[in-house]
Design an enzyme around this catalytic site. Structure first.
Site, short mmCIF file in Angstrom:
data_model
loop_
_atom_site.label_atom_id
_atom_site.label_comp_id
_atom_site.label_asym_id
_atom_site.label_seq_id
_atom_site.Cartn_x
_atom_site.Cartn_y
_atom_site.Cartn_z
N ASP A 90 0.86 -1.19 0.00
CA ASP A 90 0.00 0.00 0.00
C ASP A 90 0.90 1.24 0.00
OD1 ASP A 90 1.01 0.10 2.54
OD2 ASP A 90 -0.91 -0.02 3.56
N PHE A 94 -2.97 5.19 4.30
CA PHE A 94 -4.01 4.73 5.23
C PHE A 94 -3.47 4.68 6.66
CE2 PHE A 94 -6.51 1.53 7.46
CZ PHE A 94 -7.80 1.92 7.14
N ASP A 144 -2.74 8.36 -1.29
CA ASP A 144 -4.07 8.97 -1.31
C ASP A 144 -4.47 9.40 0.09
OD1 ASP A 144 -4.31 6.41 -0.24
OD2 ASP A 144 -6.40 6.24 -0.84
N GLN A 185 -11.47 7.45 -4.45
CA GLN A 185 -12.08 7.75 -3.16
C GLN A 185 -13.45 8.39 -3.42
OE1 GLN A 185 -11.17 7.04 -0.09
NE2 GLN A 185 -9.04 6.38 -0.28
N GLY A 212 -11.32 3.65 0.91
CA GLY A 212 -12.28 4.37 1.75
C GLY A 212 -13.60 3.66 1.96
N ASP A 262 -7.66 -7.53 -0.11
CA ASP A 262 -6.72 -7.84 0.97
C ASP A 262 -7.43 -7.53 2.28
OD1 ASP A 262 -6.26 -4.74 0.79
OD2 ASP A 262 -5.35 -5.38 2.67
N CYS A 300 -13.81 -29.35 6.43
CA CYS A 300 -12.72 -28.51 5.94
C CYS A 300 -11.48 -29.36 5.71
CB CYS A 300 -12.42 -27.40 6.95
SG CYS A 300 -11.01 -26.37 6.48
N CYS A 302 -8.33 -28.25 5.59
CA CYS A 302 -7.08 -27.62 6.03
C CYS A 302 -6.35 -28.51 7.05
CB CYS A 302 -7.33 -26.23 6.60
SG CYS A 302 -7.78 -26.20 8.34
N CYS A 305 -8.05 -28.67 10.53
CA CYS A 305 -9.30 -29.44 10.63
C CYS A 305 -9.10 -30.93 10.36
CB CYS A 305 -10.34 -28.86 9.69
SG CYS A 305 -10.85 -27.20 10.20
N HIS A 331 -6.40 -22.28 9.23
CA HIS A 331 -7.79 -22.55 8.87
C HIS A 331 -8.44 -21.32 8.21
CE1 HIS A 331 -11.97 -23.68 8.93
NE2 HIS A 331 -12.20 -22.50 9.47
ZN LIG Z 1 -10.03 -25.88 8.53
#
Ligand SMILES: [Zn+2]
Length: 381
Positions: A90, A94, A144, A185, A212, A262, A300, A302, A305, A331
């Site tokens: 960035d 901000f 900005d 913006q 914004g 993001d 899940c 991952c 999990c 996760h």
């Molecule tokens: Zn998971």
């Protein structure tokens, strides 16, 4: 380099490819946030295994510590943090506006105090570009001003400044191996948003960010502004919605033509003992999980999990073990990256509307009592 190709559209949702010097980004894409050149609690190898492609890092933080010239001298951000894929920074704006307790804005830039040691610093558009060129990510952002979204008079002043600064950023940029994105913006005001999109488009950026939003407005206001942006921004360039990353916001924004996101949400929630799931949030610190033999999210795939129970993760949380943050971060990031891949597949198959409506019908949103915690307080990068 920095070509954006649209493969498919389903409704207004878009599937595309954005080429960068460190690989192609398949959009829509979510970037986990590595504020200080690290996605907290994960190694780059773990991020890679999760399927992350784009990582964001923060100019303000790296400028203050360890310093952008140090990162430059050690080979740039990719080399320094050992992330081989596309990187985005960035502009620092901000954080200057949100973290620094004393800041003074003028037509030329912003003077501010470091949140670390109170030392005095100054960012201008040229300085922000210089720092980002020293850091050397693939995508850099225009400097900005992000004003309070509901204040019309302030937004008019800030918008004029943001547009003048965008042109100065373009003029200051020297490296051909970085893409500079402009940031639209305009708060919650459709005419200001449209004016911002047109002004930036006339300057000709390889991509456009929507700044914004998710900073205090309602969901309806955010969606209305995304509708304006979708209509006004060039269709053949990527659109990046900054600081937004709750599951329902990702689905609702992809539906409105956004390509890149993001957010600190998945990683910050994980360090606060919370899991994002397809039906809502779980706080693993809660007593009912003490003897719960289920995984954090049944079904899940991952690492957390597949291997561990809620009872074990809760034990780690209560015992203040580092692994609690690692497992919940794995996760949460897995869930958002999986969601993005599923949305892309649905767009390519022409079935995005059905996918979105299925997802949103079972997802317990974060509006309401615990909602403000979700996309507003936690959306700050
Ligand atoms: Zn998971």
């Amino acid at each position: 380099m920095f070509e954006f190709t649209l493969q498919a559209q389903s409704g207004r949702a878009r599937a595309g490819t954005f080429s960068t010097p460190h690989g192609d980004l398949l959009t829509p894409v979510f970037a986990p946030v590595g504020t200080a050149a690290t996605v907290k609690a994960l190694t780059p190898a773990q991020l890679h295994d999760l399927g992350a492609t784009l990582v964001l890092s923060n100019t303000y933080h790296l400028y203050l510590r360890p310093g952008d010239e140090l990162v430059r001298d050690l080979g740039g951000l990719h080399q320094f943090m050992q992330w081989p894929g596309p990187l985005l920074t960035d502009s620092g704006g901000f954080q200057v506006f949100s973290l620094s307790d004393t800041r003074k804005i003028d037509a030329d830039g912003v003077t501010f105090k470091s949140h670390i040691d109170g030392s005095l610093h100054r960012f201008t558009p040229e300085k922000s570009i210089l720092i980002q060129e020293n850091l050397r990510p693939d995508i850099i952002m225009a400097f900005d001003e992000c004003p309070p979204p509901l204040d019309r008079a302030y937004n008019e002043i800030a918008l004029a400044r943001t547009h003048a600064w965008a042109a100065r950023c373009l003029a200051a940029k020297t490296r051909p191996d970085q893409a500079l994105f402009g940031i639209a913006q305009g708060g919650i005001f459709p005419d200001l948003r449209a004016q911002s999109a047109r002004r930036l488009a006339s300057l000709g950026f390889p991509g456009y960010a929507i700044g914004g939003l998710a900073v205090g407005e309602t969901k309806a206001e955010m969606h209305a502004m995304l509708d304006v942006m979708d209509a006004e921004l060039p269709a053949h360039k990527p659109r990046y919605l900054m600081g937004v990353g709750s599951p329902e916001d990702l689905v609702n924004s992809v539906a409105r033509g956004v390509d890149i996101f993001d957010c600190v949400l998945p990683t910050r929630l994980a360090r606060n003992h919370a899991a994002l799931t397809r039906t809502g949030r779980l706080n693993l610190k809660n007593a009912p999980f003490a003897r719960d033999p289920l995984p954090v999210e049944p079904g899940c795939a991952c690492y957390c999990c597949v291997h561990f129970t809620r009872a074990y993760v809760r034990h780690l949380v209560v015992a203040n073990e580092i692994l609690a943050a690692v497992l919940l971060t794995l996760h949460n990031v897995h869930l958002l990256l999986t969601l993005m891949r599923e949305m892309r597949a649905a767009i390519l198959a022409g079935t995005f509307a059905a996918y979105a409506s299925d997802f949103l019908s079972t997802y317990r949103g974060t509006q309401g009592t615990d909602g403000t915690l979700g996309t507003q307080a936690l959306s700050a990068r």
